[in-house]
Design an enzyme around this catalytic site. Structure first.
Site, PDB file in Angstrom:
ATOM      1  N   TYR A  19      -1.210   0.713  10.727  1.00  0.00           N
ATOM      2  CA  TYR A  19      -1.787  -0.505   9.451  1.00  0.00           C
ATOM      3  C   TYR A  19       0.243  -0.499   8.382  1.00  0.00           C
ATOM      4  O   TYR A  19      -0.259  -1.430   8.239  1.00  0.00           O
ATOM      5  CB  TYR A  19      -3.109   0.532   8.950  1.00  0.00           C
ATOM      6  CG  TYR A  19      -3.175   0.161   7.518  1.00  0.00           C
ATOM      7  CD1 TYR A  19      -3.772  -0.942   7.106  1.00  0.00           C
ATOM      8  CD2 TYR A  19      -2.704   0.443   6.411  1.00  0.00           C
ATOM      9  CE1 TYR A  19      -4.563  -1.489   5.921  1.00  0.00           C
ATOM     10  CE2 TYR A  19      -2.602   0.251   5.533  1.00  0.00           C
ATOM     11  CZ  TYR A  19      -3.163  -0.952   4.813  1.00  0.00           C
ATOM     12  OH  TYR A  19      -3.981  -1.540   3.638  1.00  0.00           O
ATOM     13  N   LYS A  35       1.602  -3.720   7.055  1.00  0.00           N
ATOM     14  CA  LYS A  35       2.415  -3.752   6.087  1.00  0.00           C
ATOM     15  C   LYS A  35       3.672  -3.390   5.270  1.00  0.00           C
ATOM     16  O   LYS A  35       4.327  -4.244   4.489  1.00  0.00           O
ATOM     17  CB  LYS A  35       1.556  -2.717   5.334  1.00  0.00           C
ATOM     18  CG  LYS A  35      -0.552  -2.935   5.357  1.00  0.00           C
ATOM     19  CD  LYS A  35      -1.016  -4.159   4.002  1.00  0.00           C
ATOM     20  CE  LYS A  35      -2.312  -4.504   4.485  1.00  0.00           C
ATOM     21  NZ  LYS A  35      -2.461  -5.108   3.067  1.00  0.00           N
ATOM     22  N   GLU A  72      -0.049   3.810   1.357  1.00  0.00           N
ATOM     23  CA  GLU A  72       0.413   4.001   3.183  1.00  0.00           C
ATOM     24  C   GLU A  72       1.841   3.967   3.698  1.00  0.00           C
ATOM     25  O   GLU A  72       2.301   4.148   5.043  1.00  0.00           O
ATOM     26  CB  GLU A  72      -0.494   2.784   4.418  1.00  0.00           C
ATOM     27  CG  GLU A  72      -2.245   4.272   4.390  1.00  0.00           C
ATOM     28  CD  GLU A  72      -2.466   5.010   4.961  1.00  0.00           C
ATOM     29  OE1 GLU A  72      -1.026   5.681   5.797  1.00  0.00           O
ATOM     30  OE2 GLU A  72      -2.882   6.126   4.179  1.00  0.00           O
ATOM     31  N   THR A  78       0.867  -1.742   0.192  1.00  0.00           N
ATOM     32  CA  THR A  78      -0.025  -0.531  -0.419  1.00  0.00           C
ATOM     33  C   THR A  78       0.921   1.293   0.444  1.00  0.00           C
ATOM     34  O   THR A  78       1.771   1.292   0.290  1.00  0.00           O
ATOM     35  CB  THR A  78      -0.971   0.005   1.334  1.00  0.00           C
ATOM     36  OG1 THR A  78      -1.256   1.277   1.442  1.00  0.00           O
ATOM     37  CG2 THR A  78      -0.238  -1.002   2.962  1.00  0.00           C
TER      38      THR A  78
HETATM   39  P1  NAP Z   1     -11.703  -4.648   2.208  1.00  0.00           P
HETATM   40  O1  NAP Z   1     -12.783  -4.488   1.510  1.00  0.00           O
HETATM   41  O2  NAP Z   1     -11.520  -3.668   3.828  1.00  0.00           O
HETATM   42  O3  NAP Z   1     -11.536  -6.138   2.658  1.00  0.00           O
HETATM   43  C1  NAP Z   1     -10.686  -6.770   3.058  1.00  0.00           C
HETATM   44  C2  NAP Z   1     -11.329  -7.957   3.206  1.00  0.00           C
HETATM   45  O4  NAP Z   1     -10.271  -9.332   3.699  1.00  0.00           O
HETATM   46  C3  NAP Z   1     -12.464  -8.607   3.093  1.00  0.00           C
HETATM   47  O5  NAP Z   1     -12.703  -9.090   2.454  1.00  0.00           O
HETATM   48  C4  NAP Z   1     -11.877  -9.254   5.048  1.00  0.00           C
HETATM   49  O6  NAP Z   1     -12.935 -10.626   5.335  1.00  0.00           O
HETATM   50  C5  NAP Z   1     -11.011  -9.815   4.472  1.00  0.00           C
HETATM   51  N1  NAP Z   1     -10.781  -9.854   6.207  1.00  0.00           N
HETATM   52  C6  NAP Z   1     -10.134  -8.668   7.289  1.00  0.00           C
HETATM   53  N2  NAP Z   1      -9.696  -9.390   8.007  1.00  0.00           N
HETATM   54  C7  NAP Z   1      -9.553 -11.038   7.935  1.00  0.00           C
HETATM   55  C8  NAP Z   1      -9.281 -11.839   8.914  1.00  0.00           C
HETATM   56  N3  NAP Z   1      -8.042 -11.767  10.173  1.00  0.00           N
HETATM   57  N4  NAP Z   1      -8.746 -12.856   7.815  1.00  0.00           N
HETATM   58  C9  NAP Z   1      -9.448 -13.024   6.569  1.00  0.00           C
HETATM   59  N5  NAP Z   1      -9.970 -12.460   6.031  1.00  0.00           N
HETATM   60  C10 NAP Z   1      -9.940 -10.894   6.835  1.00  0.00           C
HETATM   61  O7  NAP Z   1     -10.391  -3.882   1.357  1.00  0.00           O
HETATM   62  P2  NAP Z   1     -10.100  -3.731  -0.220  1.00  0.00           P
HETATM   63  O8  NAP Z   1     -10.723  -2.358   0.125  1.00  0.00           O
HETATM   64  O9  NAP Z   1     -10.377  -4.729  -0.754  1.00  0.00           O
HETATM   65  O10 NAP Z   1      -8.500  -3.422  -0.011  1.00  0.00           O
HETATM   66  C11 NAP Z   1      -8.358  -5.210  -0.289  1.00  0.00           C
HETATM   67  C12 NAP Z   1      -6.467  -4.959   0.104  1.00  0.00           C
HETATM   68  O11 NAP Z   1      -5.892  -4.184  -0.331  1.00  0.00           O
HETATM   69  C13 NAP Z   1      -6.638  -4.975   1.558  1.00  0.00           C
HETATM   70  O12 NAP Z   1      -5.250  -5.547   1.857  1.00  0.00           O
HETATM   71  C14 NAP Z   1      -5.911  -3.518   1.701  1.00  0.00           C
HETATM   72  O13 NAP Z   1      -5.007  -3.781   3.043  1.00  0.00           O
HETATM   73  C15 NAP Z   1      -5.089  -3.757   0.455  1.00  0.00           C
HETATM   74  N6  NAP Z   1      -5.253  -1.972  -0.007  1.00  0.00           N
HETATM   75  C16 NAP Z   1      -6.399  -1.313  -0.167  1.00  0.00           C
HETATM   76  C17 NAP Z   1      -6.448  -0.005  -1.279  1.00  0.00           C
HETATM   77  C18 NAP Z   1      -7.470   0.507  -1.548  1.00  0.00           C
HETATM   78  O14 NAP Z   1      -7.227   1.668  -1.923  1.00  0.00           O
HETATM   79  N7  NAP Z   1      -9.079  -0.178  -1.961  1.00  0.00           N
HETATM   80  C19 NAP Z   1      -5.064   1.082  -1.194  1.00  0.00           C
HETATM   81  C20 NAP Z   1      -3.803  -0.472  -1.257  1.00  0.00           C
HETATM   82  C21 NAP Z   1      -3.920  -1.549  -0.520  1.00  0.00           C
HETATM   83  P3  NAP Z   1     -15.291  -9.487   5.548  1.00  0.00           P
HETATM   84  O15 NAP Z   1     -15.409  -9.103   4.011  1.00  0.00           O
HETATM   85  O16 NAP Z   1     -15.468 -10.743   6.268  1.00  0.00           O
HETATM   86  O17 NAP Z   1     -14.622  -8.721   6.533  1.00  0.00           O
HETATM   87  O1  G4F Z   2     -11.131   6.833   2.970  1.00  0.00           O
HETATM   88  P1  G4F Z   2      -9.582   6.725   3.991  1.00  0.00           P
HETATM   89  O2  G4F Z   2      -9.697   6.190   5.281  1.00  0.00           O
HETATM   90  O3  G4F Z   2      -8.541   5.817   3.233  1.00  0.00           O
HETATM   91  P2  G4F Z   2      -6.529   6.052   3.767  1.00  0.00           P
HETATM   92  O4  G4F Z   2      -6.111   6.565   5.251  1.00  0.00           O
HETATM   93  O5  G4F Z   2      -6.059   6.466   2.914  1.00  0.00           O
HETATM   94  O6  G4F Z   2      -6.170   4.266   3.128  1.00  0.00           O
HETATM   95  C1  G4F Z   2      -7.097   3.768   2.707  1.00  0.00           C
HETATM   96  O7  G4F Z   2      -6.084   3.514   1.535  1.00  0.00           O
HETATM   97  C2  G4F Z   2      -4.470   3.060   1.265  1.00  0.00           C
HETATM   98  C3  G4F Z   2      -4.305   3.574   0.321  1.00  0.00           C
HETATM   99  O8  G4F Z   2      -3.246   4.479   0.412  1.00  0.00           O
HETATM  100  C4  G4F Z   2      -5.732   1.334   2.148  1.00  0.00           C
HETATM  101  F1  G4F Z   2      -3.715   1.106   1.797  1.00  0.00           F
HETATM  102  C5  G4F Z   2      -5.947   1.356   2.967  1.00  0.00           C
HETATM  103  O9  G4F Z   2      -6.595  -0.070   3.028  1.00  0.00           O
HETATM  104  C6  G4F Z   2      -7.100   1.800   2.978  1.00  0.00           C
HETATM  105  O10 G4F Z   2      -7.718   1.345   1.854  1.00  0.00           O
HETATM  106  O11 G4F Z   2      -9.414   8.057   4.309  1.00  0.00           O
HETATM  107  C7  G4F Z   2      -8.633   9.045   3.523  1.00  0.00           C
HETATM  108  C8  G4F Z   2      -7.768  10.128   3.710  1.00  0.00           C
HETATM  109  C9  G4F Z   2      -7.330  10.004   5.159  1.00  0.00           C
HETATM  110  O12 G4F Z   2      -6.511  11.271   5.027  1.00  0.00           O
HETATM  111  C10 G4F Z   2      -8.177  10.793   6.462  1.00  0.00           C
HETATM  112  O13 G4F Z   2      -7.723  11.108   7.581  1.00  0.00           O
HETATM  113  O14 G4F Z   2      -9.644  10.938   4.342  1.00  0.00           O
HETATM  114  C11 G4F Z   2      -9.114  11.942   5.868  1.00  0.00           C
HETATM  115  N1  G4F Z   2     -10.493  11.871   6.479  1.00  0.00           N
HETATM  116  C12 G4F Z   2     -11.145  12.523   6.640  1.00  0.00           C
HETATM  117  N2  G4F Z   2     -12.375  12.487   7.242  1.00  0.00           N
HETATM  118  C13 G4F Z   2     -11.679  10.739   6.405  1.00  0.00           C
HETATM  119  C14 G4F Z   2     -12.670  10.803   7.366  1.00  0.00           C
HETATM  120  N3  G4F Z   2     -11.539   9.514   6.359  1.00  0.00           N
HETATM  121  C15 G4F Z   2     -12.211   8.459   6.696  1.00  0.00           C
HETATM  122  N4  G4F Z   2     -12.317   7.305   6.827  1.00  0.00           N
HETATM  123  N5  G4F Z   2     -13.592   9.278   7.456  1.00  0.00           N
HETATM  124  C16 G4F Z   2     -13.515  10.380   8.025  1.00  0.00           C
HETATM  125  O15 G4F Z   2     -14.691  11.124   8.067  1.00  0.00           O
END
Ligand code: NAP
Ligand code: G4F
Length: 364
Positions: free
Chosen positions: A159, A163, A138, A136
């Site tokens: 987090y 990672k 992050e 990520t």
């Molecule tokens: P998400 O929607 O939060 O999905 C997370 C998945 O992991 C869900 O299927 C969840 O199951 C499962 N999970 C959580 N804890 C678990 C455990 N203990 N054992 C087995 N499964 C578990 O996340 P996403 O946005 O699809 O992201 C996918 C991956 O990419 C994550 O690793 C995230 O950290 C990483 N990532 C995401 C982004 C982004 O912007 N979306 C960017 C960079 C990296 P449940 O549905 O049952 O909760």
């Molecule tokens: O949507 P966020 O919670 O995503 P964040 O923290 O960037 O993390 C996501 O992206 C990562 C990749 O860079 C992944 F690795 C991670 O698993 C996840 O998918 O927050 C985005 C921004 C932050 O700066 C947060 O402080 O939005 C700001 N924010 C402002 N108000 C908020 C809020 N975030 C959330 N969730 N809720 C609020 O009310």
């Protein structure tokens, strides 16, 4: 008629019920893969994102109960399904929650990856399995931007540190044991099935509900943090491309553009023809609907994090050059799709409420 399963490539996806898991499963099934997914044991129904795939791909799509904290289950599943490719997406993926649950986050996001790689090391003696790790942006945390594969990591949350452990474990298993294991360092990617606790979906859901009169105000934390937001559909294609390369490597996937949270808010409200005017500063800042004078956005200090990642902007040159990867969907198209989908949900909730009110009235 049954499928002849032996001629299809087999993929195993952890985190299949999440946003990326659902898009990736559909992408691979459409390509002809057999897809197996890890589903957390739970008494709650958690298949909303993949219900349609379960029906459309019956016989090519399989779910297995298991948890990333339980290595023996992972070992048993791999022995049973013999995957060609593993996409490890399961994680406690919410950054703010990781501050409240650091030990659990480390166990799942850090040790979980180790458990899976150990299972591969033990079972896959011929090193045939290709492994994708959901790393990520992050990891970069507070490092200077734009960020690329060689930028230093400065993680700012439990987090991100968990990672980072996984990122290095992947690199070490690649070098030490010759496992085809790649890190996808993905910047934020969103969609209509993004979890509702992430900021983009929280915003589009609120915009839809405000347009239907179901909500008055959207409360947010830091409006000034900047993110490089793309569409999840583009990013899962990048994951697959990484595993099609002869050699495993690490790649940044990003759009190369960054926007503030407040920009996303303005764009989302513009989709329902509300123009905003910002007033006040810091915790007293508010956004006003210029047509009505009504406050529609306000700041809540509880939604800030103990430490913020202020600006993420990725440089995806390596992925462009080596994988031929680029994004197809712009931020405006993404926001439009998300707002439209949330308006549909809000309308159907309103209809359901109407139906149940009528049922109560006619019964009572
Ligand atoms: P998400 O929607 O939060 O999905 C997370 C998945 O992991 C869900 O299927 C969840 O199951 C499962 N999970 C959580 N804890 C678990 C455990 N203990 N054992 C087995 N499964 C578990 O996340 P996403 O946005 O699809 O992201 C996918 C991956 O990419 C994550 O690793 C995230 O950290 C990483 N990532 C995401 C982004 C982004 O912007 N979306 C960017 C960079 C990296 P449940 O549905 O049952 O909760
Ligand atoms: O949507 P966020 O919670 O995503 P964040 O923290 O960037 O993390 C996501 O992206 C990562 C990749 O860079 C992944 F690795 C991670 O698993 C996840 O998918 O927050 C985005 C921004 C932050 O700066 C947060 O402080 O939005 C700001 N924010 C402002 N108000 C908020 C809020 N975030 C959330 N969730 N809720 C609020 O009310």
């Amino acid at each position: 008629m049954g499928w002849n399963l032996s001629k299809f490539p087999v993929a195993f996806i952890t985190g299949i019920t999440g946003q990326d898991g659902a898009y990736l499963a559909e992408f691979l099934l459409d390509k002809g893969y057999i897809v197996h997914g890890l589903r957390q044991p739970s008494t709650l129904p958690d298949l909303i994102n993949i219900e349609d795939l379960c029906i459309r791909y019956n016989g090519k799509f399989f779910l297995h109960y298991g948890d990333m904290t339980d290595g023996s289950v992972l070992h048993r599943i791999l022995l049973h399904i013999k995957p060609d490719e593993i996409y490890h997406l399961a994680a406690q993926s919410h950054v703010k929650i990781s501050f409240d649950s650091p030990e659990y986050t480390a166990n799942v996001n850090g040790l979980g990856t180790l458990r899976l790689l150990e299972a591969i090391r033990t079972i896959d003696k011929d090193r045939k399995i290709r492994f994708y790790q959901a790393s990520t942006s992050e990891l970069f945390g507070s490092t200077p931007f734009p960020q690329c594969e060689t930028s230093p990591f400065e993680p700012c949350s439990p987090y991100a540190t968990a990672k980072l452990y996984s990122y290095w474990t992947v690199k070490n298993y690649r070098k030490s044991y010759g496992i085809h294991a790649s890190n996808g360092i993905l910047f934020n990617h969103e969609s209509p099935i993004r979890g509702e606790e992430f900021v983009t979906r929280k915003i589009t859901k609120a915009v839809a509900r405000i347009s239907m009169g179901q909500q008055n105000i959207l409360m947010l934390g830091n409006l000034d943090s900047k993110r490089d937001w793309g569409h999840a559909k583009d990013y899962v294609r990048g994951m697959w491309l990484m595993l099609q390369q002869e050699k495993a490597d690490d790649y940044v996937l990003a759009t190369g553009k960054t926007y503030k949270v407040r920009d996303f808010v303005e764009k989302a409200f513009a989709k329902i023809d509300i123009k905003l005017k910002w007033q006040g500063k810091g915790l007293n800042e508010k956004a006003i609907d210029t047509a009505t004078g009504r406050v529609v956005v306000a700041v809540d200090k509880e939604l800030f994090r103990p430490q913020e990642v202020h600006c993420l902007i990725g440089n995806p040159e390596k992925a462009k050059n080596m994988l031929g990867w680029s994004t197809d969907i712009s931020l405006d198209e993404l926001i439009e799709e998300m707002v439209e989908a949330d308006i549909k949900i809000a309308k159907s909730e309103a209809n359901n409420n109407l139906i149940s009110e009528n049922v109560i009235c006619s019964n009572g």
